[in-house]
Enzyme design. Structure first.
Site, PDB file in Angstrom:
ATOM      1  N   HIS A 206       0.801  -1.236   0.000  1.00  0.00           N
ATOM      2  CA  HIS A 206       0.000   0.000   0.000  1.00  0.00           C
ATOM      3  C   HIS A 206       0.828   1.277   0.000  1.00  0.00           C
ATOM      4  CE1 HIS A 206       1.066   0.450   4.166  1.00  0.00           C
ATOM      5  NE2 HIS A 206       0.421   1.574   4.233  1.00  0.00           N
TER       6      HIS A 206
HETATM    7  N1  UDP Z   1      -3.820  -4.550   8.924  1.00  0.00           N
HETATM    8  C1  UDP Z   1      -5.084  -5.087   9.116  1.00  0.00           C
HETATM    9  N2  UDP Z   1      -5.749  -5.590   8.034  1.00  0.00           N
HETATM   10  C2  UDP Z   1      -5.222  -5.602   6.783  1.00  0.00           C
HETATM   11  C3  UDP Z   1      -3.917  -5.059   6.609  1.00  0.00           C
HETATM   12  C4  UDP Z   1      -3.256  -4.528   7.682  1.00  0.00           C
HETATM   13  O1  UDP Z   1      -5.581  -5.112  10.232  1.00  0.00           O
HETATM   14  O2  UDP Z   1      -5.887  -6.058   5.852  1.00  0.00           O
HETATM   15  C5  UDP Z   1      -3.129  -3.979  10.074  1.00  0.00           C
HETATM   16  C6  UDP Z   1      -1.729  -4.495  10.286  1.00  0.00           C
HETATM   17  O3  UDP Z   1      -1.743  -5.706  10.997  1.00  0.00           O
HETATM   18  C7  UDP Z   1      -1.094  -3.357  11.063  1.00  0.00           C
HETATM   19  C8  UDP Z   1      -1.762  -2.135  10.485  1.00  0.00           C
HETATM   20  O4  UDP Z   1      -2.953  -2.592   9.850  1.00  0.00           O
HETATM   21  O5  UDP Z   1      -1.406  -3.443  12.427  1.00  0.00           O
HETATM   22  C9  UDP Z   1      -0.824  -1.515   9.502  1.00  0.00           C
HETATM   23  O6  UDP Z   1      -1.486  -0.584   8.781  1.00  0.00           O
HETATM   24  P1  UDP Z   1      -0.985  -0.097   7.362  1.00  0.00           P
HETATM   25  O7  UDP Z   1      -0.150  -1.156   6.758  1.00  0.00           O
HETATM   26  O8  UDP Z   1      -2.200   0.375   6.651  1.00  0.00           O
HETATM   27  O9  UDP Z   1      -0.146   1.200   7.707  1.00  0.00           O
HETATM   28  P2  UDP Z   1       1.358   1.471   8.132  1.00  0.00           P
HETATM   29  O10 UDP Z   1       1.685   0.614   9.296  1.00  0.00           O
HETATM   30  O11 UDP Z   1       2.205   1.227   6.936  1.00  0.00           O
HETATM   31  O12 UDP Z   1       1.347   2.915   8.504  1.00  0.00           O
END
Ligand code: UDP
Length: 359
Positions: A206
């Site tokens: 993403h």
């Molecule tokens: N996550 C979730 N469902 C999904 C994909 C990710 O619950 O389908 C959770 C993941 O386990 C983590 C969080 O979302 O706790 C991460 O979010 P994301 O990857 O959107 O953002 P980033 O961490 O890169 O800011």
């Protein structure tokens, strides 16, 4: 003491869940939750409030699907209105999204103290919106809760003063969440029944630098297609990534799921063999659940895991991803090093805010 919590994106719901639970244990604390609306789909927002027992937001600002500047600007205006009405002692912000920066800036301009959870992280890539948001938020925060020693070191190198009440290293709230919710994990209903537990790769895609650059996205997808030839790959796909894949007819051979709730995500992390991700949070969760992780970015904020050898910084080049996949599969890693604290980060965060209230 009144705390206004500003959240808006999926990882912030997960981080706030454990801190909000801690706030509820203290009768002298009142929390007002503001949801900016940055993530709004039911499976990107509501499901987390339901599964993780996060109190219903007091304010829904419904600001989404705008360019970065327009989104941040509108949030700033709306959050200011909320803060003028609520007059909190603290504004609590998480991570590095537009909601984080807007919340911190609105508070700072009204001379309301800002507490930044997940401070001090740096990718050293100023083109990332997240890097801009986190650097600016750190600058205007009253207390910078660092998840790791390396985050604190980043701040010291930028000239922040070495004061344990200003830059406390408290561990990572995401580790608290992983520990707490691990018992409640749920098999995703969409997961095909022929996928064997322990024998699939979990992927996420993403990050803007991968989705907005079609050559990077294609290379990443081709790599996962190839891994899928030897081991099934399962990707709960971010809606934005899905839209770009569809619009550009990029062929996907692996299993795509709708975005899953946190309890389902924990299940996938518990039962996969390896993780391939450009997510900040998922990189660490791989370590929490003792899985090697290929980080499909050119830099990472979670440098300790790369130095440790559990995570491999691979970019998006197919040959590198496939070589790292083979290497990670055949390397033993010690997952007991407590890089992210002891699972009591939320208690520490609230402890600091309470201590301040007594001064
Ligand atoms: N996550 C979730 N469902 C999904 C994909 C990710 O619950 O389908 C959770 C993941 O386990 C983590 C969080 O979302 O706790 C991460 O979010 P994301 O990857 O959107 O953002 P980033 O961490 O890169 O800011």
């Amino acid at each position: 003491m009144k705390i206004v919590t500003i959240i808006g994106a999926r990882p912030q719901f997960i981080k706030a869940a454990v801190v909000s639970r801690e706030i509820l244990k203290h009768s002298q604390l009142e929390e007002v939750i503001v949801h900016t609306g940055q993530h709004f789909d039911a499976n990107m927002s509501d499901v987390f409030f339901e599964q993780m027992d996060i109190p219903k937001p007091h304010y829904q600002l419904e600001i989404a699907s705008l360019s970065h500047g327009a989104m941040t600007g509108r949030m700033l205006e709306k959050i200011e209105e909320v803060l003028l009405k609520e007059q909190p002692d603290w504004v609590l912000v998480y991570g590095d999204t537009n909601s984080t920066l807007a919340g911190a800036l609105a508070a700072s301009k009204l001379h309301i103290k800002v507490a930044h959870v997940e401070a001090g992280l740096r990718s050293f890539n100023m083109r990332m919106p997240e890097e801009q948001n986190r650097i600016l938020t750190d600058k205007i925060s009253e207390i910078l809760f660092c998840p790791t020693q390396s985050a604190k070191q980043n701040l010291l190198k930028e000239g922040y003063s070495d004061d344990a009440n200003y830059l406390p290293v408290v561990g990572d709230v995401m580790f608290d969440a992983a520990k707490f919710y691990a018992q409640r994990s749920q098999r995703p209903s969409e997961l095909p029944s022929d996928i064997s537990l322990g024998k699939f790769v979990l992927g996420t895609i993403h990050r803007a630098e991968n989705t907005n650059d079609l050559s990077r996205l294609k290379s990443l997808v081709e790599s996962l297609n190839e891994i899928n030839q030897s081991e099934p790959v399962v990707v709960p796909l971010h809606p934005r990534t899905k839209a770009i894949l569809d619009a550009n007819d990029i062929a996907v051979d692996f299993t795509i799921l709708e975005p899953v709730g946190y309890l389902e995500m924990v299940y996938l992390l518990q039962h996969c063999s390896l993780v391939v991700s450009d997510s900040g949070g998922v990189q660490k969760e791989a370590y929490f659940f003792k899985k090697p992780c290929l980080v499909t970015r050119d830099e990472t904020e979670w440098v300790e895991l790369v130095e440790h050898g559990s995570n491999h910084l691979v970019g998006v080049e197919k040959s590198k991803i496939l070589a790292a996949y083979d290497k990670a599969k055949s390397t033993d890693v010690d997952y007991s090093v407590p890089f992210y604290g002891n699972g009591h980060c939320a208690e520490e965060v609230i402890g600091y805010l309470l201590k301040d209230g007594c001064n």
